[in-house]
Design a protein around this motif. Structure first.
Motif, PDB file in Angstrom:
ATOM      1  N   ARG A 118       0.846  -1.201   0.000  1.00 53.66           N
ATOM      2  CA  ARG A 118       0.000   0.000   0.000  1.00 53.66           C
ATOM      3  C   ARG A 118       0.877   1.244   0.000  1.00 53.66           C
ATOM      4  N   LEU A 119       0.510   2.228  -0.787  1.00 55.87           N
ATOM      5  CA  LEU A 119       1.232   3.486  -0.844  1.00 55.87           C
ATOM      6  C   LEU A 119       0.268   4.653  -0.668  1.00 55.87           C
ATOM      7  N   TYR A 120       0.771   5.691  -0.033  1.00 56.69           N
ATOM      8  CA  TYR A 120       0.044   6.968   0.025  1.00 56.69           C
ATOM      9  C   TYR A 120       0.917   8.000  -0.669  1.00 56.69           C
ATOM     10  N   ALA A 121       0.311   8.831  -1.523  1.00 58.11           N
ATOM     11  CA  ALA A 121       1.079   9.832  -2.257  1.00 58.11           C
ATOM     12  C   ALA A 121       0.318  11.145  -2.295  1.00 58.11           C
ATOM     13  N   ARG A 122       1.066  12.236  -2.323  1.00 59.43           N
ATOM     14  CA  ARG A 122       0.491  13.583  -2.374  1.00 59.43           C
ATOM     15  C   ARG A 122       1.369  14.437  -3.278  1.00 59.43           C
ATOM     16  N   ASP A 123       0.740  15.256  -4.111  1.00 62.20           N
ATOM     17  CA  ASP A 123       1.529  16.125  -4.985  1.00 62.20           C
ATOM     18  C   ASP A 123       1.389  17.578  -4.559  1.00 62.20           C
ATOM     19  N   ARG A 124       2.030  18.459  -5.297  1.00 56.30           N
ATOM     20  CA  ARG A 124       2.065  19.872  -4.921  1.00 56.30           C
ATOM     21  C   ARG A 124       0.699  20.535  -5.029  1.00 56.30           C
ATOM     22  N   ARG A 125      -0.200  19.969  -5.822  1.00 56.50           N
ATOM     23  CA  ARG A 125      -1.540  20.536  -5.972  1.00 56.50           C
ATOM     24  C   ARG A 125      -2.502  20.050  -4.892  1.00 56.50           C
ATOM     25  N   GLY A 126      -1.981  19.254  -3.978  1.00 56.21           N
ATOM     26  CA  GLY A 126      -2.822  18.779  -2.890  1.00 56.21           C
ATOM     27  C   GLY A 126      -3.593  17.516  -3.198  1.00 56.21           C
ATOM     28  N   ARG A 127      -3.361  16.926  -4.364  1.00 55.65           N
ATOM     29  CA  ARG A 127      -4.041  15.673  -4.688  1.00 55.65           C
ATOM     30  C   ARG A 127      -3.449  14.538  -3.865  1.00 55.65           C
ATOM     31  N   GLU A 128      -4.279  13.613  -3.453  1.00 55.16           N
ATOM     32  CA  GLU A 128      -3.850  12.499  -2.617  1.00 55.16           C
ATOM     33  C   GLU A 128      -4.249  11.186  -3.266  1.00 55.16           C
ATOM     34  N   LEU A 129      -3.344  10.227  -3.212  1.00 56.51           N
ATOM     35  CA  LEU A 129      -3.588   8.908  -3.785  1.00 56.51           C
ATOM     36  C   LEU A 129      -3.456   7.835  -2.712  1.00 56.51           C
ATOM     37  N   ASP A 130      -4.341   6.872  -2.765  1.00 53.29           N
ATOM     38  CA  ASP A 130      -4.237   5.650  -1.969  1.00 53.29           C
ATOM     39  C   ASP A 130      -4.037   4.529  -2.984  1.00 53.29           C
ATOM     40  N   VAL A 131      -2.819   4.007  -3.049  1.00 50.14           N
ATOM     41  CA  VAL A 131      -2.452   3.056  -4.097  1.00 50.14           C
ATOM     42  C   VAL A 131      -2.428   1.643  -3.533  1.00 50.14           C
ATOM     43  N   ALA A 132      -3.235   0.773  -4.100  1.00 48.52           N
ATOM     44  CA  ALA A 132      -3.277  -0.634  -3.704  1.00 48.52           C
ATOM     45  C   ALA A 132      -2.835  -1.485  -4.890  1.00 48.52           C
ATOM     46  N   PHE A 133      -2.585  -2.772  -4.637  1.00 48.84           N
ATOM     47  CA  PHE A 133      -2.030  -3.647  -5.662  1.00 48.84           C
ATOM     48  C   PHE A 133      -2.756  -4.986  -5.668  1.00 48.84           C
ATOM     49  N   ARG A 134      -2.991  -5.494  -6.874  1.00 48.16           N
ATOM     50  CA  ARG A 134      -3.413  -6.877  -7.020  1.00 48.16           C
ATOM     51  C   ARG A 134      -2.166  -7.752  -6.959  1.00 48.16           C
ATOM     52  N   PRO A 135      -2.244  -8.933  -6.324  1.00 47.08           N
ATOM     53  CA  PRO A 135      -1.067  -9.815  -6.262  1.00 47.08           C
ATOM     54  C   PRO A 135      -0.523 -10.131  -7.646  1.00 47.08           C
ATOM     55  N   VAL A 136       0.801 -10.123  -7.770  1.00 48.37           N
ATOM     56  CA  VAL A 136       1.431 -10.409  -9.047  1.00 48.37           C
ATOM     57  C   VAL A 136       1.081 -11.814  -9.527  1.00 48.37           C
ATOM     58  N   SER A 137       0.881 -12.730  -8.607  1.00 47.66           N
ATOM     59  CA  SER A 137       0.589 -14.118  -8.977  1.00 47.66           C
ATOM     60  C   SER A 137      -0.720 -14.255  -9.734  1.00 47.66           C
ATOM     61  N   THR A 138      -1.598 -13.257  -9.676  1.00 46.16           N
ATOM     62  CA  THR A 138      -2.880 -13.324 -10.376  1.00 46.16           C
ATOM     63  C   THR A 138      -2.833 -12.625 -11.723  1.00 46.16           C
ATOM     64  N   ALA A 139      -1.637 -12.216 -12.161  1.00 48.90           N
ATOM     65  CA  ALA A 139      -1.539 -11.422 -13.391  1.00 48.90           C
ATOM     66  C   ALA A 139      -2.049 -12.168 -14.614  1.00 48.90           C
ATOM     67  N   GLY A 140      -1.935 -13.502 -14.637  1.00 49.43           N
ATOM     68  CA  GLY A 140      -2.349 -14.251 -15.809  1.00 49.43           C
ATOM     69  C   GLY A 140      -3.765 -14.786 -15.754  1.00 49.43           C
TER      70      GLY A 140
END
Length: 223
Positions: free
Chosen positions: A127-149
């Motif tokens: 999980r990642l949290y990110a914020r830019d200079r414009r005040g936008r905020e992201l909550d970044v989640a991931f699907r497991p790599v093992s399910t890519a196919g």
């Protein structure tokens, strides 16, 4: 009476060391010098041995091997520097595990000017949290790599980073990253949520090649 110049210098050095401004001592830099010396000496000794064992042909062989090794090291260092700067090839993305994908996404976000905090330890999953200079905020989640196919990207509805049907209930824009493709059910689910965006393998490759999230359709204003 003031002390001698030597004692004054010793006191000045002690003060600088206490402030961390004096610089490294010989014992700090000696291992680096020894390593550099060995790195230079070892190829020379190898060339000498090859010349004595095989003559001029051995010397030529050694030079060819040294050139090939140097070229390989330079390419490796450039590839490492490129990845640290947030640029990945499709082949490199395909070799990532869950942790590697999280690191890659964090580097790409920083490349685009986002400040990133890794929440993996707190959340128990990547999980990642990110914020830019414009005040936008992201909550970044991931699907497991093992399910890519599991989902066929060509057969499923494309799932680019796209606006959801309804605004988010808070300031966060939620991004779900997957090396593979999202199913139609995933896309329908995301469209019914507030501020959820899906980033599939194709969009991830574009992002890794240098395009920004804004190029991929991230909303220009915070919600």
């Amino acid at each position: 009476m003031p002390g001698s110049r030597r004692s004054q210098r010793q006191r000045a050095v002690s003060e600088l060391r206490a402030q961390g401004r004096y610089g490294p001592e010989l014992r700090d830099v000696l291992p680096a010098f020894v390593g550099l010396g060995l790195a230079v000496l070892a190829p020379v000794l190898l060339l000498v041995w090859l010349y004595r064992a095989l003559g001029v042909g051995g010397l030529v062989l050694g030079l060819v091997l040294a050139t090939a090794a140097g070229t390989a090291v330079i390419r490796l260092r450039r590839a490492v520097a490129r990845r640290r700067g947030g640029h990945y090839t499709a082949a490199e993305l395909a070799r990532l595990n869950d942790q590697g994908l999280t690191v890659a996404a964090a580097r790409m976000l920083r490349r685009d000017g986002w400040r990133v905090v890794d929440l993996t330890v707190e959340r128990g999953s990547p999980r990642l949290y990110a914020r830019d200079r414009r005040g936008r905020e992201l909550d970044v989640a991931f699907r497991p790599v093992s399910t890519a196919g599991e989902n066929d990207v060509g057969a499923s509805r494309p799932a680019p980073l796209r606006d959801a049907g309804r605004p988010s209930v808070d300031r966060l824009t939620r991004v779900v990253i997957h090396l593979g493709g999202f199913s139609r059910a995933d896309v329908i689910w995301a469209s019914r949520q507030g501020g959820v965006h899906l980033l599939d393998g194709r969009q991830l490759q574009r992002w890794a090649s240098g395009e920004s999230l804004d190029d991929l359709g991230l909303p220009p204003q915070s919600r």
